[in-house]
Scaffold this motif. Structure first.
Motif, PDB file in Angstrom:
ATOM      1  N   LEU A   1       0.793  -1.225   0.000  1.00 19.34           N
ATOM      2  CA  LEU A   1       0.000   0.000   0.000  1.00 19.34           C
ATOM      3  C   LEU A   1       0.829   1.281   0.000  1.00 19.34           C
ATOM      4  N   PRO A   2       1.824   1.427   0.872  1.00 14.46           N
ATOM      5  CA  PRO A   2       2.581   2.686   0.838  1.00 14.46           C
ATOM      6  C   PRO A   2       3.207   2.978  -0.530  1.00 14.46           C
ATOM      7  N   ALA A   3       3.785   1.963  -1.148  1.00 13.57           N
ATOM      8  CA  ALA A   3       4.400   2.164  -2.465  1.00 13.57           C
ATOM      9  C   ALA A   3       3.355   2.398  -3.544  1.00 13.57           C
ATOM     10  N   GLU A   4       2.243   1.650  -3.477  1.00 11.93           N
ATOM     11  CA  GLU A   4       1.176   1.818  -4.472  1.00 11.93           C
ATOM     12  C   GLU A   4       0.528   3.194  -4.362  1.00 11.93           C
ATOM     13  N   LEU A   5       0.320   3.632  -3.149  1.00  9.47           N
ATOM     14  CA  LEU A   5      -0.294   4.928  -2.903  1.00  9.47           C
ATOM     15  C   LEU A   5       0.682   6.051  -3.216  1.00  9.47           C
ATOM     16  N   GLY A   6       1.939   5.774  -3.007  1.00  8.04           N
ATOM     17  CA  GLY A   6       2.996   6.779  -3.155  1.00  8.04           C
ATOM     18  C   GLY A   6       3.469   7.175  -1.766  1.00  8.04           C
ATOM     19  N   TRP A   7       4.770   7.090  -1.539  1.00  7.26           N
ATOM     20  CA  TRP A   7       5.304   7.383  -0.214  1.00  7.26           C
ATOM     21  C   TRP A   7       4.989   8.790   0.267  1.00  7.26           C
ATOM     22  N   PRO A   8       5.077   9.820  -0.590  1.00  6.11           N
ATOM     23  CA  PRO A   8       4.716  11.164  -0.103  1.00  6.11           C
ATOM     24  C   PRO A   8       3.258  11.242   0.369  1.00  6.11           C
ATOM     25  N   THR A   9       2.362  10.598  -0.354  1.00  7.88           N
ATOM     26  CA  THR A   9       0.958  10.601   0.038  1.00  7.88           C
ATOM     27  C   THR A   9       0.762   9.815   1.325  1.00  7.88           C
ATOM     28  N   TYR A  10       1.403   8.671   1.431  1.00  7.48           N
ATOM     29  CA  TYR A  10       1.306   7.838   2.632  1.00  7.48           C
ATOM     30  C   TYR A  10       1.775   8.609   3.868  1.00  7.48           C
ATOM     31  N   VAL A  11       2.913   9.271   3.765  1.00  8.01           N
ATOM     32  CA  VAL A  11       3.442  10.048   4.883  1.00  8.01           C
ATOM     33  C   VAL A  11       2.526  11.241   5.175  1.00  8.01           C
ATOM     34  N   ALA A  12       2.063  11.926   4.137  1.00  6.83           N
ATOM     35  CA  ALA A  12       1.178  13.083   4.325  1.00  6.83           C
ATOM     36  C   ALA A  12      -0.119  12.680   5.029  1.00  6.83           C
ATOM     37  N   MET A  13      -0.680  11.534   4.662  1.00  7.81           N
ATOM     38  CA  MET A  13      -1.903  11.061   5.323  1.00  7.81           C
ATOM     39  C   MET A  13      -1.667  10.898   6.825  1.00  7.81           C
ATOM     40  N   HIS A  14      -0.544  10.345   7.198  1.00 12.20           N
ATOM     41  CA  HIS A  14      -0.261  10.128   8.608  1.00 12.20           C
ATOM     42  C   HIS A  14       0.089  11.432   9.324  1.00 12.20           C
ATOM     43  N   LEU A  15       0.695  12.367   8.614  1.00 10.37           N
ATOM     44  CA  LEU A  15       0.956  13.678   9.209  1.00 10.37           C
ATOM     45  C   LEU A  15      -0.352  14.416   9.495  1.00 10.37           C
ATOM     46  N   VAL A  16      -1.288  14.358   8.563  1.00 14.34           N
ATOM     47  CA  VAL A  16      -2.592  14.998   8.765  1.00 14.34           C
ATOM     48  C   VAL A  16      -3.328  14.323   9.923  1.00 14.34           C
ATOM     49  N   TYR A  17      -3.278  12.995   9.979  1.00 10.22           N
ATOM     50  CA  TYR A  17      -3.890  12.253  11.081  1.00 10.22           C
ATOM     51  C   TYR A  17      -3.313  12.720  12.415  1.00 10.22           C
ATOM     52  N   GLY A  18      -1.998  12.772  12.509  1.00  8.25           N
ATOM     53  CA  GLY A  18      -1.347  13.187  13.750  1.00  8.25           C
ATOM     54  C   GLY A  18      -1.630  14.635  14.101  1.00  8.25           C
ATOM     55  N   LEU A  19      -1.658  15.502  13.093  1.00  7.12           N
ATOM     56  CA  LEU A  19      -1.961  16.912  13.316  1.00  7.12           C
ATOM     57  C   LEU A  19      -3.370  17.070  13.876  1.00  7.12           C
ATOM     58  N   ALA A  20      -4.321  16.389  13.286  1.00  8.51           N
ATOM     59  CA  ALA A  20      -5.704  16.459  13.764  1.00  8.51           C
ATOM     60  C   ALA A  20      -5.824  15.879  15.168  1.00  8.51           C
ATOM     61  N   LEU A  21      -5.179  14.764  15.409  1.00  4.89           N
ATOM     62  CA  LEU A  21      -5.219  14.122  16.721  1.00  4.89           C
ATOM     63  C   LEU A  21      -4.616  15.035  17.788  1.00  4.89           C
ATOM     64  N   GLY A  22      -3.459  15.601  17.497  1.00  7.79           N
ATOM     65  CA  GLY A  22      -2.825  16.519  18.446  1.00  7.79           C
ATOM     66  C   GLY A  22      -3.666  17.755  18.691  1.00  7.79           C
ATOM     67  N   ALA A  23      -4.305  18.273  17.644  1.00  9.24           N
ATOM     68  CA  ALA A  23      -5.157  19.458  17.797  1.00  9.24           C
ATOM     69  C   ALA A  23      -6.378  19.162  18.662  1.00  9.24           C
ATOM     70  N   VAL A  24      -6.986  18.008  18.474  1.00 11.90           N
ATOM     71  CA  VAL A  24      -8.155  17.639  19.288  1.00 11.90           C
ATOM     72  C   VAL A  24      -7.755  17.492  20.752  1.00 11.90           C
ATOM     73  N   VAL A  25      -6.639  16.836  21.018  1.00  9.59           N
ATOM     74  CA  VAL A  25      -6.180  16.669  22.396  1.00  9.59           C
ATOM     75  C   VAL A  25      -5.829  18.029  23.001  1.00  9.59           C
ATOM     76  N   ALA A  26      -5.193  18.901  22.222  1.00  6.49           N
ATOM     77  CA  ALA A  26      -4.841  20.236  22.706  1.00  6.49           C
ATOM     78  C   ALA A  26      -6.093  21.052  23.015  1.00  6.49           C
ATOM     79  N   LEU A  27      -7.083  21.001  22.136  1.00  4.68           N
ATOM     80  CA  LEU A  27      -8.328  21.735  22.386  1.00  4.68           C
ATOM     81  C   LEU A  27      -9.032  21.214  23.626  1.00  4.68           C
ATOM     82  N   ARG A  28      -9.081  19.925  23.762  1.00  2.00           N
ATOM     83  CA  ARG A  28      -9.737  19.333  24.933  1.00  2.00           C
ATOM     84  C   ARG A  28      -9.007  19.720  26.217  1.00  2.00           C
ATOM     85  N   ALA A  29      -7.681  19.706  26.191  1.00  2.21           N
ATOM     86  CA  ALA A  29      -6.909  20.098  27.362  1.00  2.21           C
ATOM     87  C   ALA A  29      -7.142  21.569  27.702  1.00  2.21           C
TER      88      ALA A  29
END
Length: 94
Positions: A60-88
């Motif tokens: 999957l990472p290679a088929e999707l493209g490594w930049p896209t795969y990494v970007a998807m996880h960066l967006v996931y982490g950014l959103a997760l961190g933002a939600v936890v920060a807002l809740r805190a």
């Protein structure tokens, strides 16, 4: 389901943001997204080969493209961190 599992694990490890600044929690979320990306590479390979997910899942990472795969996880982490920060922040002001 995996995103939810990793998200709950992040919240538990971040201790719901107690004592950390909002910026630190967002950066921790981004780092967590990268950790999840690294962990998922062998998991996807295992599921693809051994559990019957097929070559598409295993590669999957290679088929999707490594930049896209990494970007998807960066967006996931950014959103997760933002939600936890807002809740805190809400908890500190309540």
């Amino acid at each position: 389901a995996l995103a939810g599992f990793f998200g709950m694990l992040f919240v538990l490890l971040a201790r719901e943001g107690r004592g950390a600044s909002a910026a630190a929690l967002v950066l921790a979320g981004v780092a967590w997204g990268l950790v999840v990306a690294v962990v998922m590479v062998p998991v996807l390979g295992l599921v693809g080969r051994e559990v019957g997910g097929g070559a598409l899942v295993a590669d999957l990472p290679a088929e999707l493209g490594w930049p896209t795969y990494v970007a998807m996880h960066l967006v996931y982490g950014l959103a997760l961190g933002a939600v936890v920060a807002l809740r805190a922040t809400w908890r500190r002001h309540a």
